[in-house]
Design an enzyme around this catalytic site. Structure first.
Site, PDB file in Angstrom:
ATOM      1  CG  HIS A 144     -16.147 -57.012  18.701  1.00 44.12           C
ATOM      2  ND1 HIS A 144     -17.508 -57.100  18.871  1.00 44.12           N
ATOM      3  CD2 HIS A 144     -15.932 -55.846  18.021  1.00 44.12           C
ATOM      4  CE1 HIS A 144     -18.099 -56.059  18.305  1.00 44.12           C
ATOM      5  NE2 HIS A 144     -17.161 -55.277  17.793  1.00 44.12           N
ATOM      6  CB  SER A 271      -0.605 -74.708  41.663  1.00 43.45           C
ATOM      7  OG  SER A 271      -0.829 -76.100  41.600  1.00 43.45           O
ATOM      8  CE  LYS A 277      -1.942 -73.022  37.650  1.00 48.10           C
ATOM      9  NZ  LYS A 277      -2.916 -72.657  36.627  1.00 48.10           N
ATOM     10  CD  GLU A 284      -8.218 -66.484  39.489  1.00 48.19           C
ATOM     11  OE1 GLU A 284      -8.010 -67.011  38.397  1.00 48.19           O
ATOM     12  OE2 GLU A 284      -7.876 -67.020  40.558  1.00 48.19           O
TER      13      GLU A 284
END
Ligand code: ARG
Length: 463
Positions: A144, A271, A277, A284
Site C-alpha cells: 500500500h 529543466s 533539476k 517516464e
C-alpha cells in the site's frame, strides 16, 4: 483511382520494411517451382539474378519505391519483371499476395522475436548483476506504498527478473506459433499447381524442434488470421507493463524525498528554468510508451474482430501497430539493460554507469517506517504470546517510539520491557534490519542466503 484513394489504399511506405522477408519468401517459392518443374532452369536462374540486383538496389537506397504499385510485393515484382522480363511474371505462379503477405509478416516477426529474446536476456543479466552487488543492501519493502518489512534490494530487483523470465517464455511460445508457413494457400482455397509446401517450409526454416515442417493446414485460416501478431503484441504489452512498473519505482526512488538511487545523467534531462533539476525522462517515457503498446494490442484485436473468412484488406492495417510494437519494445529493452546495469567497456570488460544506490537512504527509510515491527511481534509469539496480543503490544511500542522520534531498536531495554515483561536483551537481534532480513530464510524469501541461491539459479539459466 484518385490520388487520395491511391494514398489511402497503399501500404508501400510502411510495408517496404518487409522487403527482405518478401525476397526470401519469393526465392523459396521459385526454388520449389523449379524443383517441381513448373519453372524452367533459365527462369529460376534469372529470378535469382534479378532478386540479387533488387537487394543491392534496396540496400543502396537506389530502389524506386512507387506509390502507384501499392505495396512491397507489387513493387518488387514489377522491378523483377523490368529486369528479367517474363520470368519475373512467372514467379507468381501458384501464389497470391494473400499467402505471400501472411508469409512475409510471419518470417519478419519470427526474426524480430529472436532479437527481442536476446535483449530480454541481456536485461535480466543486467538486473542480476545489480542484484548481486546489493544482496545485503536493505531497503523498506512496501505494501500500500507504506513501509512494511525490510527487504534486500537484490531481492527486489530479482522480482523483476522473474517477470522478464516469464516474458521471455511467452515470447518463445508466441514465436513457436508464428513460425508456420501460409504459402501454398494461394488466395484462399489452395492452388491447382503441384506445389511442395514441405520444401518451402524447410527452405524458410519453418520447422519444429523435431525438424518437421510447420505448415498451415487450412488455406482459409492461413491467409486470414493474424492471431500470432496479436499474441506477440500481448506478450509485448505485458513486458512493457513490467518495464512500466519498474520505471515508476525508479522515478520515485530518484525523487529527493526518497533519494534511494541515481541513474546516469545520459538517461535524464535538466529543466530549462530550474537549474537543480535532473528529470528521469527515460523511465517516464517508457511508462508512457507502455500505453502506446497496449493501444496497439487493442487495435489489433479490434482489427480482427468481425472479419469474415478469408483475407480482407483490413489486414493491411496489422503492420503499423506490429512494427511500432517491435521498435518500441526493442529500444526500451536495450535502454533499460544499459541504464540499470551499465555499459561494458570494450578494453577492460568492466561494466560501469548503471544505477547508483544510496544504501544509507534506503536503510534510514526502513527504520523511519518501523519496518521491523512484525519481527518484534514474531519475537513475542515465540515467547508464548498469541499473535493477536503480540500485534497489539507492538502497536503500543511503535506509538511510544514515534513520540520519542526513535526506531524500535533505539528504545532502551527497560522501555521495551514495560510493554511486555518477556522481552529480553536478545530482542535487539530481531529489531535490527539485518536480523529481520536474515530471519526470512525460506525459499523465495528475502534473506541474503536465499537471494544468493536465486542469483545462482538465474546465472545457470543464462548459460
Ligand atoms: N498489402 C496487402 C496487405 O498488407 C497485401 C495483400 C493484398 N491482397 C489483396 N488481395 N489485396 O495485406
Amino acid at each position: 483511382m484518385s490520388d487520395l484513394v491511391k494514398r489511402y489504399t497503399a501500404s508501400v511506405f510502411f510495408d517496404q520494411r518487409l522487403w527482405q522477408a518478401d525476397i526470401r519468401g519469393s526465392l523459396a517459392h521459385a526454388q520449389m517451382l523449379h524443383a517441381q518443374k513448373i519453372l524452367s532452369d533459365a527462369d529460376w536462374a534469372s529470378i535469382q539474378k534479378g532478386m540479387q540486383q533488387i537487394q543491392t538496389e534496396i540496400e543502396n537506397k537506389q530502389f524506386n519505391w512507387q506509390l502507384d504499385l501499392e505495396d512491397v510485393h507489387l513493387n518488387i515484382e514489377a522491378r523483377l519483371t523490368a529486369l528479367i522480363g517474363d520470368a519475373g511474371k512467372r514467379l507468381h505462379t501458384g501464389r497470391s499476395r494473400n499467402d505471400q503477405v501472411a508469409t512475409d509478416i510471419r518470417l519478419w516477426l519470427r526474426d524480430e522475436i529472436d532479437a527481442i529474446l536476446q535483449l530480454l536476456q541481456q536485461l535480466q543479466i543486467a538486473l542480476v548483476d545489480v542484484a548481486e552487488q546489493n544482496v545485503n543492501t536493505i531497503m523498506p519493502g512496501f505494501t500500500h506504498w507504506q513501509v512494511a518489512q525490510p527487504v534486500s534490494l537484490g531481492h527486489h530487483l530479482l522480482a523483476y527478473v522473474e517477470m522478464f523470465a516469464r516474458d521471455f517464455d511467452r515470447m518463445q511460445d508466441a514465436c513457436r506459433r508464428t513460425n508456420f508457413l501460409p504459402l501454398g494457400s494461394a488466395a484462399l482455397a489452395g492452388t491447382t499447381y503441384a506445389l511442395n509446401r514441405q520444401m518451402v517450409a524447410r527452405t524458410l526454416g519453418m520447422v519444429n524442434e523435431q525438424g518437421q515442417a510447420n505448415i498451415c493446414q487450412n488455406s482459409l485460416d492461413a491467409v486470414s488470421d493474424r492471431d500470432f501478431a496479436i499474441e506477440f503484441t500481448s506478450a509485448a504489452s505485458l513486458c512493457m507493463i513490467h518495464i512500466s512498473r519498474l520505471s515508476e519505482e525508479l522515478i520515485i526512488w530518484m525523487s529527493q524525498n526518497f533519494g534511494f538511487i541515481q541513474i546516469a545523467d545520459r538517461f535524464t534531462t535538466g529543466s530549462s528554468i530550474m537549474p537543480q533539476k535532473k528529470n528521469p525522462d527515460v523511465p517516464e517515457l517508457a511508462r508512457g510508451k507502455t500505453g502506446r503498446v497496449v493501444g496497439h494490442l487493442m487495435g489489433l484485436l479490434t482489427l480482427m474482430k468481425g472479419q469474415p473468412l478469408a483475407y480482407n484488406k483490413d489486414n493491411q492495417e496489422d503492420k503499423e501497430p506490429l512494427f511500432d510494437t517491435v521498435d518500441t519494445l526493442k529500444d526500451t529493452l536495450r535502454i533499460f539493460a544499459e541504464m540499470m546495469g551499465g555499459q561494458v567497456d570494450a578494453a577492460t570488460g568492466k561494466k560501469s554507469g548503471g544505477i547508483q544506490v544510496n544504501a544509507k537512504a534506503m536503510s534510514d527509510a526502513a527504520k523511519r517506517g518501523y519496518a521491523t515491527a512484525t519481527d518484534l511481534a514474531d519475537y513475542l509469539v515465540k515467547k508464548g504470546l498469541p499473535f493477536r496480543d503480540a500485534h497489539e503490544t507492538v502497536a503500543h511500542a511503535v506509538k511510544a517510539a514515534q513520540t520519542q522520534g526513535k526506531d524500535l531498536s533505539e528504545l532502551p531495554l527497560s522501555t521495551l520491557q514495560s510493554f511486555h515483561a518477556s522481552i529480553e536483551s536478545d530482542v535487539f537481534d530481531v529489531l535490527s534490519l539485518q536480523g529481520s532480513l536474515h530471519a526470512r530464510n525460506t525459499l523465495g524469501g528475502t534473506a541474503p542466503e536465499q537471494v544468493l541461491l536465486q542469483i545462482r539459479r538465474h546465472r545457470q539459466r543464462f548459460n
